[in-house]
Design a protein around this motif. Sequence first.
Motif, PDB file in Angstrom:
ATOM      1  N   ALA A 123      16.753  60.455  -6.960  1.00 13.57           N
ATOM      2  CA  ALA A 123      18.069  60.804  -7.489  1.00 13.57           C
ATOM      3  C   ALA A 123      18.507  62.198  -7.041  1.00 13.57           C
ATOM      4  CB  ALA A 123      18.050  60.725  -9.015  1.00 13.57           C
ATOM      5  N   GLU A 124      17.564  63.131  -6.985  1.00 15.53           N
ATOM      6  CA  GLU A 124      17.927  64.489  -6.580  1.00 15.53           C
ATOM      7  C   GLU A 124      18.361  64.526  -5.121  1.00 15.53           C
ATOM      8  OE1 GLU A 124      15.811  68.881  -6.267  1.00 15.53           O
ATOM      9  OE2 GLU A 124      15.205  67.495  -7.846  1.00 15.53           O
ATOM     10  N   GLN A 125      17.670  63.798  -4.260  1.00 16.21           N
ATOM     11  CA  GLN A 125      18.054  63.787  -2.852  1.00 16.21           C
ATOM     12  C   GLN A 125      19.367  63.052  -2.631  1.00 16.21           C
ATOM     13  OE1 GLN A 125      14.674  62.251  -0.731  1.00 16.21           O
ATOM     14  NE2 GLN A 125      13.344  63.890  -1.463  1.00 16.21           N
ATOM     15  N   MET A 126      19.683  62.115  -3.511  1.00 13.93           N
ATOM     16  CA  MET A 126      20.930  61.368  -3.378  1.00 13.93           C
ATOM     17  C   MET A 126      22.106  62.097  -4.002  1.00 13.93           C
ATOM     18  SD  MET A 126      21.856  57.505  -4.721  1.00 13.93           S
ATOM     19  CE  MET A 126      20.640  56.729  -3.663  1.00 13.93           C
ATOM     20  N   LYS A 178      21.242  57.005   3.510  1.00 17.08           N
ATOM     21  CA  LYS A 178      21.852  55.863   4.185  1.00 17.08           C
ATOM     22  C   LYS A 178      22.417  54.866   3.184  1.00 17.08           C
ATOM     23  CE  LYS A 178      18.869  53.300   6.318  1.00 17.08           C
ATOM     24  NZ  LYS A 178      17.927  52.895   7.394  1.00 17.08           N
ATOM     25  N   PHE A 179      21.677  54.562   2.140  1.00 12.32           N
ATOM     26  CA  PHE A 179      22.124  53.551   1.187  1.00 12.32           C
ATOM     27  C   PHE A 179      23.382  53.986   0.443  1.00 12.32           C
ATOM     28  CE2 PHE A 179      17.673  51.518   0.864  1.00 12.32           C
ATOM     29  CZ  PHE A 179      17.994  50.603   1.850  1.00 12.32           C
ATOM     30  N   LEU A 180      23.484  55.250   0.074  1.00  9.48           N
ATOM     31  CA  LEU A 180      24.680  55.695  -0.636  1.00  9.48           C
ATOM     32  C   LEU A 180      25.891  55.654   0.285  1.00  9.48           C
ATOM     33  CD1 LEU A 180      26.009  56.683  -3.182  1.00  9.48           C
ATOM     34  CD2 LEU A 180      25.368  59.022  -2.577  1.00  9.48           C
ATOM     35  N   ASP A 181      25.722  56.087   1.526  1.00 10.07           N
ATOM     36  CA  ASP A 181      26.840  56.042   2.473  1.00 10.07           C
ATOM     37  C   ASP A 181      27.303  54.606   2.690  1.00 10.07           C
ATOM     38  OD1 ASP A 181      26.782  58.769   2.786  1.00 10.07           O
ATOM     39  OD2 ASP A 181      25.551  58.733   4.608  1.00 10.07           O
ATOM     40  N   LEU A 182      26.363  53.685   2.844  1.00 10.52           N
ATOM     41  CA  LEU A 182      26.720  52.281   3.059  1.00 10.52           C
ATOM     42  C   LEU A 182      27.393  51.675   1.833  1.00 10.52           C
ATOM     43  CD1 LEU A 182      23.496  51.032   4.905  1.00 10.52           C
ATOM     44  CD2 LEU A 182      25.771  51.380   5.905  1.00 10.52           C
ATOM     45  N   ALA A 183      26.909  52.034   0.642  1.00 10.80           N
ATOM     46  CA  ALA A 183      27.475  51.472  -0.590  1.00 10.80           C
ATOM     47  C   ALA A 183      28.900  51.948  -0.823  1.00 10.80           C
ATOM     48  CB  ALA A 183      26.597  51.837  -1.779  1.00 10.80           C
ATOM     49  N   ARG A 184      29.247  53.093  -0.260  1.00 11.79           N
ATOM     50  CA  ARG A 184      30.596  53.626  -0.436  1.00 11.79           C
ATOM     51  C   ARG A 184      31.607  53.041   0.550  1.00 11.79           C
ATOM     52  NH1 ARG A 184      28.767  59.944  -1.233  1.00 11.79           N
ATOM     53  NH2 ARG A 184      29.000  60.047  -3.503  1.00 11.79           N
ATOM     54  N   ARG A 185      31.119  52.369   1.565  1.00 10.72           N
ATOM     55  CA  ARG A 185      32.040  51.812   2.556  1.00 10.72           C
ATOM     56  C   ARG A 185      32.928  50.752   1.899  1.00 10.72           C
ATOM     57  NH1 ARG A 185      28.388  51.095   8.092  1.00 10.72           N
ATOM     58  NH2 ARG A 185      28.060  53.341   8.439  1.00 10.72           N
ATOM     59  N   PRO A 186      34.202  50.704   2.303  1.00  9.46           N
ATOM     60  CA  PRO A 186      35.150  49.795   1.631  1.00  9.46           C
ATOM     61  C   PRO A 186      34.697  48.343   1.609  1.00  9.46           C
ATOM     62  CG  PRO A 186      36.315  51.347   3.030  1.00  9.46           C
ATOM     63  CD  PRO A 186      34.859  51.559   3.301  1.00  9.46           C
ATOM     64  N   GLY A 208      25.102  52.855  -8.475  1.00  7.06           N
ATOM     65  CA  GLY A 208      24.079  51.955  -8.998  1.00  7.06           C
ATOM     66  C   GLY A 208      23.421  51.144  -7.909  1.00  7.06           C
ATOM     67  N   ALA A 209      24.226  50.621  -6.974  1.00  8.87           N
ATOM     68  CA  ALA A 209      23.668  49.823  -5.881  1.00  8.87           C
ATOM     69  C   ALA A 209      22.725  50.658  -5.023  1.00  8.87           C
ATOM     70  CB  ALA A 209      24.802  49.245  -5.039  1.00  8.87           C
ATOM     71  N   ALA A 210      23.158  51.868  -4.666  1.00  5.01           N
ATOM     72  CA  ALA A 210      22.344  52.721  -3.796  1.00  5.01           C
ATOM     73  C   ALA A 210      21.076  53.188  -4.497  1.00  5.01           C
ATOM     74  CB  ALA A 210      23.170  53.920  -3.341  1.00  5.01           C
ATOM     75  N   LEU A 211      21.166  53.503  -5.784  1.00  7.45           N
ATOM     76  CA  LEU A 211      19.971  53.928  -6.521  1.00  7.45           C
ATOM     77  C   LEU A 211      18.970  52.787  -6.622  1.00  7.45           C
ATOM     78  CD1 LEU A 211      21.689  56.071  -9.275  1.00  7.45           C
ATOM     79  CD2 LEU A 211      19.873  56.888  -7.760  1.00  7.45           C
ATOM     80  N   HIS A 212      19.450  51.602  -6.963  1.00  5.96           N
ATOM     81  CA  HIS A 212      18.573  50.436  -7.011  1.00  5.96           C
ATOM     82  C   HIS A 212      17.823  50.277  -5.683  1.00  5.96           C
ATOM     83  CE1 HIS A 212      18.623  48.249 -10.689  1.00  5.96           C
ATOM     84  NE2 HIS A 212      19.871  47.861 -10.664  1.00  5.96           N
ATOM     85  N   ALA A 213      18.590  50.229  -4.598  1.00  9.76           N
ATOM     86  CA  ALA A 213      17.994  49.973  -3.287  1.00  9.76           C
ATOM     87  C   ALA A 213      17.030  51.081  -2.879  1.00  9.76           C
ATOM     88  CB  ALA A 213      19.100  49.814  -2.245  1.00  9.76           C
ATOM     89  N   SER A 214      17.404  52.332  -3.126  1.00 11.36           N
ATOM     90  CA  SER A 214      16.562  53.461  -2.727  1.00 11.36           C
ATOM     91  C   SER A 214      15.282  53.530  -3.546  1.00 11.36           C
ATOM     92  CB  SER A 214      17.339  54.774  -2.873  1.00 11.36           C
ATOM     93  OG  SER A 214      18.449  54.806  -2.001  1.00 11.36           O
ATOM     94  N   LEU A 215      15.393  53.306  -4.846  1.00 10.22           N
ATOM     95  CA  LEU A 215      14.203  53.350  -5.700  1.00 10.22           C
ATOM     96  C   LEU A 215      13.179  52.317  -5.262  1.00 10.22           C
ATOM     97  CD1 LEU A 215      15.939  53.843  -9.156  1.00 10.22           C
ATOM     98  CD2 LEU A 215      14.309  55.437  -8.117  1.00 10.22           C
ATOM     99  N   ALA A 216      13.652  51.111  -4.952  1.00 11.45           N
ATOM    100  CA  ALA A 216      12.730  50.052  -4.559  1.00 11.45           C
ATOM    101  C   ALA A 216      12.138  50.305  -3.177  1.00 11.45           C
ATOM    102  CB  ALA A 216      13.444  48.705  -4.582  1.00 11.45           C
ATOM    103  N   ALA A 217      12.999  50.596  -2.202  1.00  5.62           N
ATOM    104  CA  ALA A 217      12.528  50.771  -0.831  1.00  5.62           C
ATOM    105  C   ALA A 217      11.559  51.939  -0.716  1.00  5.62           C
ATOM    106  CB  ALA A 217      13.721  50.976   0.097  1.00  5.62           C
ATOM    107  N   ARG A 218      11.886  53.039  -1.354  1.00  4.84           N
ATOM    108  CA  ARG A 218      11.021  54.211  -1.249  1.00  4.84           C
ATOM    109  C   ARG A 218       9.752  54.063  -2.076  1.00  4.84           C
ATOM    110  NH1 ARG A 218      14.138  59.837  -1.414  1.00  4.84           N
ATOM    111  NH2 ARG A 218      11.940  60.419  -1.623  1.00  4.84           N
ATOM    112  N   CYS A 219       9.829  53.315  -3.166  1.00  6.74           N
ATOM    113  CA  CYS A 219       8.608  53.062  -3.935  1.00  6.74           C
ATOM    114  C   CYS A 219       7.610  52.280  -3.081  1.00  6.74           C
ATOM    115  CB  CYS A 219       8.932  52.292  -5.207  1.00  6.74           C
ATOM    116  SG  CYS A 219       7.565  52.148  -6.371  1.00  6.74           S
ATOM    117  N   GLN A 238      13.636  59.990   3.067  1.00  4.56           N
ATOM    118  CA  GLN A 238      14.852  60.706   2.692  1.00  4.56           C
ATOM    119  C   GLN A 238      16.070  60.112   3.385  1.00  4.56           C
ATOM    120  OE1 GLN A 238      14.088  64.843   3.459  1.00  4.56           O
ATOM    121  NE2 GLN A 238      12.305  64.907   2.114  1.00  4.56           N
ATOM    122  N   GLN A 239      15.890  59.625   4.604  1.00  4.04           N
ATOM    123  CA  GLN A 239      17.001  58.999   5.312  1.00  4.04           C
ATOM    124  C   GLN A 239      17.451  57.732   4.612  1.00  4.04           C
ATOM    125  OE1 GLN A 239      15.484  58.481   9.254  1.00  4.04           O
ATOM    126  NE2 GLN A 239      15.611  60.664   9.765  1.00  4.04           N
TER     127      GLN A 239
END
Length: 442
Positions: free
Chosen positions: A349-352, A33-41, A412-423, A28-29
């Motif tokens: 997706a729900e946790q994100m 984490k990935f969404l927060d990082l992807a939003r950074r400028p 899109g970037a965070a979902l891609h990364a999270s789906l792969a890493a958590r899978c 879950q972390q």
Amino acid sequence: MAVLKWVSLIFASLSFFAPPPAATSSSQQITAKFLDLARRPELFDWMVGIRRIIHENPELGYEEFQTGKLIRDELDKMGIPYKYPVAETGVVGFIGSGSRPFVALRADMDALAIQVHGSVEWEHKSKVPGKMHACGHDAHVAMLLGAAKLLQQHRHELQGTVLLVFQPAEEGGAGAKKVLDSGVLENVGAIFGLHVGTRYPIGSVASGHGPLLAGAGFFDAVISGKGGHAAIPQHTVDPILAASNVVVSLQHLVSREADPLDSQVVTVAKFQGGGAFNVIPGSVTIGGTFRAFSKESFIQLKQRINEVITIQASVQRCNATVTFGSDERPSYPATINDIRLHGHFQNVAEQMLGSKNIKEMKPVMGAEDFAFYQEAIPGYFFYVGMVDDKKGPFEPSHSPFYRVNEDVLPYGAALHASLAARCLLEHQPEPPLSKGTSHDEL
């Protein structure tokens, strides 16, 4: 019979994965984490810049040479190894341990042969006459490169290997099939793909399990008669009349032969013949598309289209030849989402994004060559919403007015990364078919 086959496919897909353990706090972390990082400028602005460069320089299928070079240059900067060329102009990168299990993420690269409308005033619009990214593939590449940055920064946390598939020629060229034929995905146990969506709000996603997009085939027919002067039709064999009857008869395949609960489409979109007002031509060419969700219905439609065209032409004393697809324009299978991966997608997706932002998508008759992957690998395809009422209306794909809301890129970037890493962490996917080869040398 079709229902039994679908049930058997569901259970077959379950065998590709070891039973998943309960979701851990570390899983879950990763999502947060990935969404927060992807939003950074620094990452967001970089993805925006990549997207704009690609948008300004669109390339059609199997011509994505500069797009591919940009991708390779960025992967080099990140220290990510890759294979090139794959499927002529494609690039496949590798992040992680270099060993099993393997999960793939896919982005398509090609543009469309569409001229951007003259009224579009965006500073970064296409600089190439007659070509534009009118389907969001420029955003798809930018998001997968963004996911590559996220995953590379956390590569030591990956429990396996992620393949980054930058694929050519989705728009009719079946680039996915060529990627599969290359063998680079041979040991992959799951693959994910996304598309930006003009029907869903920013911050939401939409998908479903089972059939999501239709299989699509194409046909061309030449109906030949005997030309002559329009004033003396009794001395001709009119192919226009025959073709007109063919067009009407083809519509009966759906309205009177298909099960109303089994969605199908037959559309004649091309009708060419003649050129003078007083001359009956010697032949007419028609063409179109047919679509269905099941393989059985698809095969049945193809058979009946051939029969209707040839027999209906003969009724009018004409001859007809029918061709279906080509190497340049092959048929696409239906996009059918793996049921196990559907559960994985919903959890991530729900946790994100929160449960209210997970939309259940009804199947549509559009086609997507991601389906080729799903015939060989458990796969999952979804849409990432980008509609923001504050930014005005968003035209549908393949429109000369098409535009992308760049605020979608971090999602899109965070979902891609999270789906792969958590899978990799939770499901440990194994390849459905192993031919004894391995990526251990990566």
